[in-house]
Design a protein around this motif. Structure first.
Motif, PDB file in Angstrom:
ATOM      1  N   ARG A 145     -10.799  34.770  50.761  1.00  0.00           N
ATOM      2  CA  ARG A 145     -10.409  33.443  50.295  1.00  0.00           C
ATOM      3  C   ARG A 145     -10.223  33.359  48.794  1.00  0.00           C
ATOM      4  O   ARG A 145      -9.469  32.538  48.304  1.00  0.00           O
TER       5      ARG A 145
ATOM      6  N   LEU B 121      -9.380  34.921  44.927  1.00  0.00           N
ATOM      7  CA  LEU B 121      -8.710  35.975  44.176  1.00  0.00           C
ATOM      8  C   LEU B 121      -9.728  36.771  43.373  1.00  0.00           C
ATOM      9  O   LEU B 121      -9.549  37.955  43.147  1.00  0.00           O
TER      10      LEU B 121
ATOM     11  N   LEU C  45      -3.969  44.147  48.400  1.00  0.00           N
ATOM     12  CA  LEU C  45      -2.951  43.106  48.455  1.00  0.00           C
ATOM     13  C   LEU C  45      -1.686  43.506  47.705  1.00  0.00           C
ATOM     14  O   LEU C  45      -0.569  43.228  48.144  1.00  0.00           O
TER      15      LEU C  45
ATOM     16  N   LEU D  22       1.425  35.496  43.370  1.00  0.00           N
ATOM     17  CA  LEU D  22       0.071  36.031  43.290  1.00  0.00           C
ATOM     18  C   LEU D  22      -0.232  36.558  41.898  1.00  0.00           C
ATOM     19  O   LEU D  22      -1.344  36.377  41.373  1.00  0.00           O
TER      20      LEU D  22
ATOM     21  N   SER E 280       3.282  32.109  51.835  1.00  0.00           N
ATOM     22  CA  SER E 280       2.112  32.348  50.987  1.00  0.00           C
ATOM     23  C   SER E 280       0.826  32.235  51.796  1.00  0.00           C
ATOM     24  O   SER E 280      -0.097  33.048  51.648  1.00  0.00           O
TER      25      SER E 280
ATOM     26  N   SER F 263      -1.690  35.577  52.762  1.00  0.00           N
ATOM     27  CA  SER F 263      -3.063  35.569  52.267  1.00  0.00           C
ATOM     28  C   SER F 263      -4.084  35.694  53.383  1.00  0.00           C
ATOM     29  O   SER F 263      -5.263  35.952  53.125  1.00  0.00           O
ATOM     30  N   ARG F 264      -3.650  35.538  54.647  1.00  0.00           N
ATOM     31  CA  ARG F 264      -4.571  35.572  55.771  1.00  0.00           C
ATOM     32  C   ARG F 264      -4.451  36.835  56.602  1.00  0.00           C
ATOM     33  O   ARG F 264      -5.400  37.231  57.263  1.00  0.00           O
TER      34      ARG F 264
ATOM     35  N   THR G 184      -2.885  40.900  56.900  1.00  0.00           N
ATOM     36  CA  THR G 184      -2.318  42.072  56.214  1.00  0.00           C
ATOM     37  C   THR G 184      -1.356  42.839  57.100  1.00  0.00           C
ATOM     38  O   THR G 184      -0.807  43.846  56.681  1.00  0.00           O
TER      39      THR G 184
ATOM     40  N   LEU H 197      -1.359  29.335  46.972  1.00  0.00           N
ATOM     41  CA  LEU H 197      -2.462  30.294  46.841  1.00  0.00           C
ATOM     42  C   LEU H 197      -3.642  29.674  46.110  1.00  0.00           C
ATOM     43  O   LEU H 197      -4.806  29.957  46.425  1.00  0.00           O
TER      44      LEU H 197
ATOM     45  N   PHE I 143      -7.519  30.970  45.867  1.00  0.00           N
ATOM     46  CA  PHE I 143      -7.259  32.047  44.924  1.00  0.00           C
ATOM     47  C   PHE I 143      -7.380  31.489  43.516  1.00  0.00           C
ATOM     48  O   PHE I 143      -6.664  30.554  43.152  1.00  0.00           O
TER      49      PHE I 143
END
Length: 391
Positions: free
Chosen positions: A26, A28, A43, A94, A162, A166-167, A169, A224, A229
Protein backbone atom coordinates in the motif's frame (compact mmCIF):
# COMPACT_ATOMS: atom_id res chain seq x y z
CA UNK A 1 21.62 -5.81 18.79
CA UNK A 2 20.08 -9.27 18.21
CA UNK A 3 17.11 -9.74 15.91
CA UNK A 4 14.18 -11.76 17.13
CA UNK A 5 13.88 -15.17 15.55
CA UNK A 6 10.17 -14.62 14.98
CA UNK A 7 10.88 -11.59 12.77
CA UNK A 8 12.64 -12.30 9.44
CA UNK A 9 15.33 -10.09 8.03
CA UNK A 10 13.59 -7.48 5.82
CA UNK A 11 15.87 -8.02 2.79
CA UNK A 12 13.23 -10.11 1.00
CA UNK A 13 9.75 -8.51 0.93
CA UNK A 14 8.16 -11.92 0.33
CA UNK A 15 9.40 -13.06 3.77
CA UNK A 16 7.71 -10.20 5.61
CA UNK A 17 4.82 -10.94 7.95
CA UNK A 18 1.40 -10.66 6.30
CA UNK A 19 0.52 -7.34 7.92
CA UNK A 20 3.81 -5.72 6.96
CA UNK A 21 3.63 -7.19 3.44
CA UNK A 22 0.17 -5.64 2.95
CA UNK A 23 1.52 -2.34 4.17
CA UNK A 24 4.42 -2.59 1.75
CA UNK A 25 1.94 -3.09 -1.07
CA UNK A 26 0.00 0.00 0.00
CA UNK A 27 2.82 2.41 0.68
CA UNK A 28 5.50 3.73 -1.61
CA UNK A 29 7.83 4.05 1.38
CA UNK A 30 8.03 0.63 3.13
CA UNK A 31 9.18 0.21 6.65
CA UNK A 32 12.91 0.58 6.06
CA UNK A 33 15.46 1.17 3.31
CA UNK A 34 15.90 -2.50 2.43
CA UNK A 35 12.19 -3.06 2.02
CA UNK A 36 11.88 0.14 0.00
CA UNK A 37 14.67 -0.91 -2.35
CA UNK A 38 13.18 -4.35 -2.92
CA UNK A 39 9.69 -3.00 -3.47
CA UNK A 40 10.84 -0.24 -5.85
CA UNK A 41 12.99 -2.66 -7.86
CA UNK A 42 10.12 -5.10 -8.31
CA UNK A 43 7.68 -2.40 -9.37
CA UNK A 44 10.19 -0.69 -11.66
CA UNK A 45 10.92 -4.00 -13.38
CA UNK A 46 7.22 -4.53 -14.00
CA UNK A 47 6.63 -1.03 -15.37
CA UNK A 48 9.77 -0.58 -17.48
CA UNK A 49 9.11 -0.91 -21.25
CA UNK A 50 10.44 -3.98 -23.05
CA UNK A 51 10.87 -5.00 -26.68
CA UNK A 52 7.34 -6.45 -26.71
CA UNK A 53 5.99 -3.06 -25.66
CA UNK A 54 7.44 -1.36 -28.75
CA UNK A 55 6.54 -4.25 -31.07
CA UNK A 56 2.87 -4.35 -30.08
CA UNK A 57 2.73 -0.55 -30.20
CA UNK A 58 3.71 -0.72 -33.89
CA UNK A 59 1.15 -3.47 -34.58
CA UNK A 60 -1.58 -1.47 -32.88
CA UNK A 61 -0.60 1.64 -34.87
CA UNK A 62 -0.89 -0.24 -38.19
CA UNK A 63 -4.39 -1.51 -37.34
CA UNK A 64 -5.49 1.92 -36.12
CA UNK A 65 -4.13 3.61 -39.25
CA UNK A 66 -6.05 1.26 -41.54
CA UNK A 67 -9.15 1.83 -39.43
CA UNK A 68 -8.85 5.60 -39.80
CA UNK A 69 -8.42 5.34 -43.57
CA UNK A 70 -11.40 3.01 -43.94
CA UNK A 71 -13.48 4.88 -41.32
CA UNK A 72 -13.92 1.58 -39.46
CA UNK A 73 -14.35 2.13 -35.68
CA UNK A 74 -14.11 -1.63 -35.07
CA UNK A 75 -10.48 -1.63 -36.25
CA UNK A 76 -9.71 1.25 -33.89
CA UNK A 77 -10.99 -0.78 -30.95
CA UNK A 78 -9.06 -3.84 -32.17
CA UNK A 79 -5.85 -1.81 -32.33
CA UNK A 80 -6.38 -0.55 -28.79
CA UNK A 81 -7.00 -4.10 -27.54
CA UNK A 82 -3.82 -5.38 -29.19
CA UNK A 83 -1.79 -2.46 -27.85
CA UNK A 84 0.58 -3.27 -24.96
CA UNK A 85 -0.17 -2.32 -21.38
CA UNK A 86 0.58 1.39 -21.04
CA UNK A 87 2.75 0.82 -17.97
CA UNK A 88 5.40 3.44 -18.89
CA UNK A 89 2.76 6.15 -18.61
CA UNK A 90 1.91 4.89 -15.12
CA UNK A 91 5.64 4.57 -14.46
CA UNK A 92 5.96 8.31 -14.96
CA UNK A 93 3.17 8.74 -12.42
CA UNK A 94 4.93 6.43 -9.99
CA UNK A 95 8.22 8.24 -10.50
CA UNK A 96 6.42 11.47 -9.67
CA UNK A 97 5.13 10.11 -6.37
CA UNK A 98 8.48 8.46 -5.65
CA UNK A 99 10.30 11.71 -6.28
CA UNK A 100 12.78 9.89 -8.53
CA UNK A 101 13.87 11.95 -11.49
CA UNK A 102 15.67 8.94 -12.97
CA UNK A 103 12.64 6.66 -12.85
CA UNK A 104 10.33 9.44 -14.06
CA UNK A 105 12.40 10.35 -17.12
CA UNK A 106 13.16 6.71 -17.93
CA UNK A 107 9.45 5.91 -18.03
CA UNK A 108 8.71 9.12 -19.94
CA UNK A 109 11.42 8.27 -22.47
CA UNK A 110 9.91 4.81 -22.96
CA UNK A 111 6.43 6.12 -23.70
CA UNK A 112 7.79 8.87 -25.95
CA UNK A 113 9.92 6.39 -27.95
CA UNK A 114 6.92 4.12 -28.49
CA UNK A 115 4.87 7.18 -29.48
CA UNK A 116 7.52 8.10 -32.05
CA UNK A 117 7.18 4.64 -33.61
CA UNK A 118 3.41 5.06 -33.72
CA UNK A 119 3.79 8.48 -35.38
CA UNK A 120 6.14 7.03 -38.02
CA UNK A 121 3.70 4.21 -38.78
CA UNK A 122 0.94 6.77 -39.33
CA UNK A 123 3.26 8.80 -41.56
CA UNK A 124 3.98 5.74 -43.71
CA UNK A 125 0.27 4.95 -44.03
CA UNK A 126 -0.38 8.55 -45.07
CA UNK A 127 2.24 8.31 -47.83
CA UNK A 128 0.75 5.03 -49.10
CA UNK A 129 -2.71 6.64 -49.17
CA UNK A 130 -1.69 9.51 -51.47
CA UNK A 131 -2.68 7.75 -54.78
CA UNK A 132 -6.23 7.38 -53.44
CA UNK A 133 -6.69 11.00 -52.36
CA UNK A 134 -8.99 12.68 -51.66
CA UNK A 135 -10.10 10.42 -48.83
CA UNK A 136 -12.60 10.96 -46.07
CA UNK A 137 -10.63 11.87 -42.92
CA UNK A 138 -13.74 12.67 -40.90
CA UNK A 139 -13.08 9.90 -38.39
CA UNK A 140 -9.42 10.87 -38.03
CA UNK A 141 -10.33 14.51 -37.40
CA UNK A 142 -12.43 13.45 -34.39
CA UNK A 143 -9.31 12.23 -32.58
CA UNK A 144 -7.36 15.39 -33.37
CA UNK A 145 -9.81 17.56 -31.46
CA UNK A 146 -10.28 18.06 -27.75
CA UNK A 147 -13.66 16.90 -26.46
CA UNK A 148 -15.10 15.83 -23.13
CA UNK A 149 -15.94 12.29 -24.21
CA UNK A 150 -12.34 11.38 -25.01
CA UNK A 151 -11.11 13.17 -21.88
CA UNK A 152 -13.46 11.19 -19.62
CA UNK A 153 -12.34 7.93 -21.23
CA UNK A 154 -8.71 8.96 -20.74
CA UNK A 155 -9.28 9.81 -17.08
CA UNK A 156 -11.06 6.53 -16.46
CA UNK A 157 -8.26 4.58 -18.12
CA UNK A 158 -5.52 6.39 -16.18
CA UNK A 159 -7.23 5.96 -12.80
CA UNK A 160 -8.15 2.29 -13.25
CA UNK A 161 -4.77 1.36 -14.76
CA UNK A 162 -2.92 3.01 -11.87
CA UNK A 163 -5.12 1.19 -9.37
CA UNK A 164 -4.68 -2.15 -11.14
CA UNK A 165 -0.91 -1.90 -11.47
CA UNK A 166 -0.52 -1.06 -7.81
CA UNK A 167 -2.47 -4.16 -6.73
CA UNK A 168 -1.35 -6.88 -9.11
CA UNK A 169 2.03 -7.73 -10.54
CA UNK A 170 0.71 -10.26 -13.02
CA UNK A 171 -1.97 -10.55 -15.67
CA UNK A 172 -3.24 -8.15 -18.37
CA UNK A 173 -4.36 -4.66 -17.53
CA UNK A 174 -7.75 -4.26 -19.20
CA UNK A 175 -8.17 -0.54 -18.31
CA UNK A 176 -4.95 0.13 -20.22
CA UNK A 177 -6.96 -0.32 -23.44
CA UNK A 178 -8.58 3.08 -22.82
CA UNK A 179 -5.15 4.68 -22.36
CA UNK A 180 -3.84 3.19 -25.62
CA UNK A 181 -7.01 4.31 -27.40
CA UNK A 182 -6.66 7.93 -26.27
CA UNK A 183 -2.86 8.22 -26.59
CA UNK A 184 -2.12 6.35 -29.82
CA UNK A 185 -5.08 7.39 -31.99
CA UNK A 186 -4.19 11.13 -32.04
CA UNK A 187 -0.60 10.18 -32.97
CA UNK A 188 -1.68 7.89 -35.81
CA UNK A 189 -3.98 10.62 -37.15
CA UNK A 190 -1.11 13.11 -36.91
CA UNK A 191 1.18 10.82 -38.91
CA UNK A 192 -1.49 10.28 -41.58
CA UNK A 193 -1.93 14.04 -41.86
CA UNK A 194 1.83 14.54 -42.28
CA UNK A 195 2.17 11.76 -44.88
CA UNK A 196 -0.88 12.56 -46.98
CA UNK A 197 -0.86 16.34 -46.59
CA UNK A 198 -4.40 16.36 -45.20
CA UNK A 199 -5.14 19.65 -43.41
CA UNK A 200 -6.10 19.98 -39.74
CA UNK A 201 -4.61 16.60 -38.74
CA UNK A 202 -1.21 18.10 -38.08
CA UNK A 203 -0.36 19.62 -35.63
CA UNK A 204 -3.78 19.21 -34.00
CA UNK A 205 -3.26 15.54 -33.21
CA UNK A 206 0.13 16.20 -31.61
CA UNK A 207 -1.37 18.83 -29.31
CA UNK A 208 -4.13 16.42 -28.27
CA UNK A 209 -1.54 13.70 -27.54
CA UNK A 210 0.54 16.08 -25.40
CA UNK A 211 -2.45 17.15 -23.32
CA UNK A 212 -3.68 13.57 -22.94
CA UNK A 213 -0.27 12.31 -21.83
CA UNK A 214 0.12 15.09 -19.26
CA UNK A 215 -3.33 14.47 -17.80
CA UNK A 216 -2.89 10.70 -17.77
CA UNK A 217 0.38 11.07 -15.82
CA UNK A 218 -1.10 13.58 -13.39
CA UNK A 219 -4.27 11.55 -12.77
CA UNK A 220 -2.19 8.41 -12.32
CA UNK A 221 -0.01 10.15 -9.74
CA UNK A 222 -3.07 11.40 -7.84
CA UNK A 223 -4.57 7.91 -7.89
CA UNK A 224 -1.38 6.37 -6.52
CA UNK A 225 -1.30 9.02 -3.81
CA UNK A 226 -4.88 8.26 -2.79
CA UNK A 227 -4.07 4.54 -2.66
CA UNK A 228 -1.35 5.20 -0.08
CA UNK A 229 1.79 5.74 -2.12
CA UNK A 230 3.75 8.48 -0.37
CA UNK A 231 7.21 9.99 -0.59
CA UNK A 232 9.66 9.32 2.25
CA UNK A 233 9.11 12.70 3.91
CA UNK A 234 6.81 15.59 3.26
CA UNK A 235 9.42 18.27 3.92
CA UNK A 236 12.65 16.66 2.67
CA UNK A 237 14.34 16.18 -0.68
CA UNK A 238 11.74 13.69 -1.87
CA UNK A 239 8.83 16.03 -1.36
CA UNK A 240 10.64 18.76 -3.29
CA UNK A 241 11.27 16.30 -6.12
CA UNK A 242 7.59 15.38 -6.19
CA UNK A 243 6.63 19.04 -6.47
CA UNK A 244 9.20 19.53 -9.24
CA UNK A 245 7.97 16.55 -11.25
CA UNK A 246 4.36 17.65 -10.88
CA UNK A 247 5.49 21.03 -12.16
CA UNK A 248 7.04 19.33 -15.22
CA UNK A 249 3.77 17.53 -15.91
CA UNK A 250 1.75 20.71 -15.54
CA UNK A 251 4.18 22.56 -17.78
CA UNK A 252 3.67 19.96 -20.51
CA UNK A 253 -0.09 20.12 -20.14
CA UNK A 254 -0.26 23.91 -19.97
CA UNK A 255 1.96 24.30 -23.03
CA UNK A 256 -0.32 21.98 -24.99
CA UNK A 257 -3.41 23.81 -23.77
CA UNK A 258 -1.81 27.14 -24.64
CA UNK A 259 -1.16 25.94 -28.18
CA UNK A 260 -4.76 24.71 -28.43
CA UNK A 261 -6.50 27.87 -27.21
CA UNK A 262 -3.90 30.41 -28.36
CA UNK A 263 -3.51 29.12 -31.91
CA UNK A 264 -7.03 27.65 -32.15
CA UNK A 265 -5.48 24.20 -32.67
CA UNK A 266 -7.28 20.91 -31.89
CA UNK A 267 -10.47 22.78 -31.09
CA UNK A 268 -13.76 21.89 -32.79
CA UNK A 269 -14.92 24.44 -35.33
CA UNK A 270 -17.88 26.40 -34.10
CA UNK A 271 -20.86 26.20 -36.43
CA UNK A 272 -22.63 29.56 -36.60
CA UNK A 273 -26.33 29.38 -35.97
CA UNK A 274 -28.75 31.41 -38.00
CA UNK A 275 -30.13 34.42 -36.16
CA UNK A 276 -33.64 35.36 -37.24
CA UNK A 277 -33.86 38.96 -38.37
CA UNK A 278 -37.19 40.72 -38.41
CA UNK A 279 -37.94 42.59 -41.60
CA UNK A 280 -40.42 45.43 -41.65
CA UNK A 281 -43.04 45.00 -44.34
CA UNK A 282 -45.07 48.04 -45.43
CA UNK A 283 -48.64 47.28 -46.41
CA UNK A 284 -50.26 49.72 -48.82
CA UNK A 285 -53.91 50.30 -48.11
CA UNK A 286 -55.70 51.46 -51.25
CA UNK A 287 -57.87 54.57 -50.90
CA UNK A 288 -61.34 54.28 -52.38
CA UNK A 289 -61.67 56.07 -55.72
CA UNK A 290 -65.02 57.42 -56.72
CA UNK A 291 -66.52 55.51 -59.61
CA UNK A 292 -66.38 57.10 -63.04
CA UNK A 293 -68.59 56.55 -65.99
CA UNK A 294 -67.34 53.84 -68.27
CA UNK A 295 -68.00 54.14 -72.00
CA UNK A 296 -69.12 50.93 -73.65
CA UNK A 297 -67.67 50.67 -77.18
CA UNK A 298 -69.85 49.51 -80.01
CA UNK A 299 -68.28 46.91 -82.24
CA UNK A 300 -68.61 47.48 -85.99
CA UNK A 301 -68.04 44.34 -88.07
CA UNK A 302 -65.38 44.74 -90.75
CA UNK A 303 -65.53 42.48 -93.80
CA UNK A 304 -62.44 40.30 -94.09
CA UNK A 305 -61.21 39.25 -97.53
CA UNK A 306 -60.54 35.55 -97.89
CA UNK A 307 -56.90 34.86 -98.78
CA UNK A 308 -56.24 33.87 -102.35
CA UNK A 309 -54.12 30.80 -102.77
CA UNK A 310 -51.02 31.47 -104.85
CA UNK A 311 -49.81 28.60 -106.99
CA UNK A 312 -46.04 28.20 -107.20
CA UNK A 313 -45.01 26.57 -110.48
CA UNK A 314 -42.72 23.62 -110.03
CA UNK A 315 -39.83 23.76 -112.48
CA UNK A 316 -39.57 20.84 -114.79
CA UNK A 317 -36.24 19.05 -114.27
CA UNK A 318 -33.92 19.03 -117.25
CA UNK A 319 -32.87 15.48 -118.14
CA UNK A 320 -30.03 14.56 -120.48
CA UNK A 321 -28.33 11.46 -121.81
CA UNK A 322 -24.61 10.87 -121.76
CA UNK A 323 -23.50 10.67 -125.40
CA UNK A 324 -19.81 10.58 -126.44
CA UNK A 325 -18.19 10.03 -129.82
CA UNK A 326 -16.18 6.95 -128.88
CA UNK A 327 -18.96 5.49 -126.69
CA UNK A 328 -16.69 5.08 -123.65
CA UNK A 329 -18.76 7.30 -121.36
CA UNK A 330 -18.03 10.63 -119.65
CA UNK A 331 -16.29 11.69 -116.42
CA UNK A 332 -17.91 13.74 -113.67
CA UNK A 333 -15.72 16.15 -111.72
CA UNK A 334 -15.94 17.91 -108.37
CA UNK A 335 -15.63 21.31 -110.07
CA UNK A 336 -15.14 22.54 -113.66
CA UNK A 337 -11.87 20.97 -114.78
CA UNK A 338 -11.31 19.63 -111.25
CA UNK A 339 -10.82 16.21 -109.62
CA UNK A 340 -12.63 13.23 -111.12
CA UNK A 341 -15.22 11.85 -108.72
CA UNK A 342 -16.97 9.34 -111.01
CA UNK A 343 -18.01 8.37 -114.51
CA UNK A 344 -21.19 7.44 -116.42
CA UNK A 345 -21.61 5.24 -119.49
CA UNK A 346 -23.31 6.37 -122.62
CA UNK A 347 -27.10 6.54 -122.65
CA UNK A 348 -27.23 7.01 -118.86
CA UNK A 349 -29.85 9.60 -117.97
CA UNK A 350 -28.78 12.33 -115.56
CA UNK A 351 -30.40 15.53 -114.23
CA UNK A 352 -28.93 18.88 -115.30
CA UNK A 353 -28.98 21.70 -112.74
CA UNK A 354 -29.20 25.40 -113.62
CA UNK A 355 -25.56 26.19 -112.67
CA UNK A 356 -23.28 26.74 -115.68
CA UNK A 357 -19.61 27.66 -116.10
CA UNK A 358 -17.63 28.40 -119.26
CA UNK A 359 -13.86 28.18 -119.77
CA UNK A 360 -11.41 27.18 -122.50
CA UNK A 361 -12.54 23.56 -122.37
CA UNK A 362 -16.14 24.49 -123.07
CA UNK A 363 -19.37 24.92 -121.18
CA UNK A 364 -19.62 23.05 -117.90
CA UNK A 365 -22.98 22.19 -116.34
CA UNK A 366 -23.78 20.91 -112.86
CA UNK A 367 -25.45 17.51 -112.92
CA UNK A 368 -26.85 14.85 -110.58
CA UNK A 369 -26.23 11.22 -111.52
CA UNK A 370 -28.74 8.39 -111.04
CA UNK A 371 -26.77 7.30 -107.94
CA UNK A 372 -27.06 10.80 -106.39
CA UNK A 373 -23.51 11.91 -107.28
CA UNK A 374 -23.31 15.66 -107.92
CA UNK A 375 -20.59 17.24 -110.03
CA UNK A 376 -19.68 19.01 -113.26
CA UNK A 377 -19.63 17.68 -116.81
CA UNK A 378 -19.05 19.22 -120.24
CA UNK A 379 -22.28 20.13 -121.96
CA UNK A 380 -20.95 18.77 -125.23
CA UNK A 381 -21.02 15.24 -123.75
CA UNK A 382 -24.75 15.41 -123.01
CA UNK A 383 -27.85 15.23 -125.17
CA UNK A 384 -30.98 16.72 -123.64
CA UNK A 385 -34.00 14.49 -123.32
CA UNK A 386 -36.27 17.42 -122.38
CA UNK A 387 -36.40 20.95 -123.79
CA UNK A 388 -34.05 23.28 -122.01
CA UNK A 389 -33.61 27.04 -122.48
CA UNK A 390 -30.25 28.24 -123.80
CA UNK A 391 -29.12 24.63 -124.45
Amino acid sequence: MNLSESEPIPDDPNRLPPARRRRALRLLAPLDADEQAAFSSELALKISPSFDFFLFSVIAAVIMGVGLLLSAPALLVLGAVLAPAMTPAIGASLGTMLGSFRFFFRSLFGIMLASLFVLLVGYGIGILARPWLPLDFGLASIYTQLNWTNFLLLALGAILTSAAISRSTKGPLLPSVALAYELYLPLVATGIGLGSGAPHLWPDGLVVFTIHLAWATLLGALTLGILGFRPLTWFGYTFGAVVSLIGVILLIGISGAGAAFGGQIALPTAIPSATPTSTLTFTVTPSPIPPTATLTPTLTPTPTLAPTETLTPTPTPVLALVRTRDGLGALIRSEPGGQVIGSFLDNVMIQVLPERFEDNAGVWVRVIGPDGTQGWMLQSLLVTATPAPNW
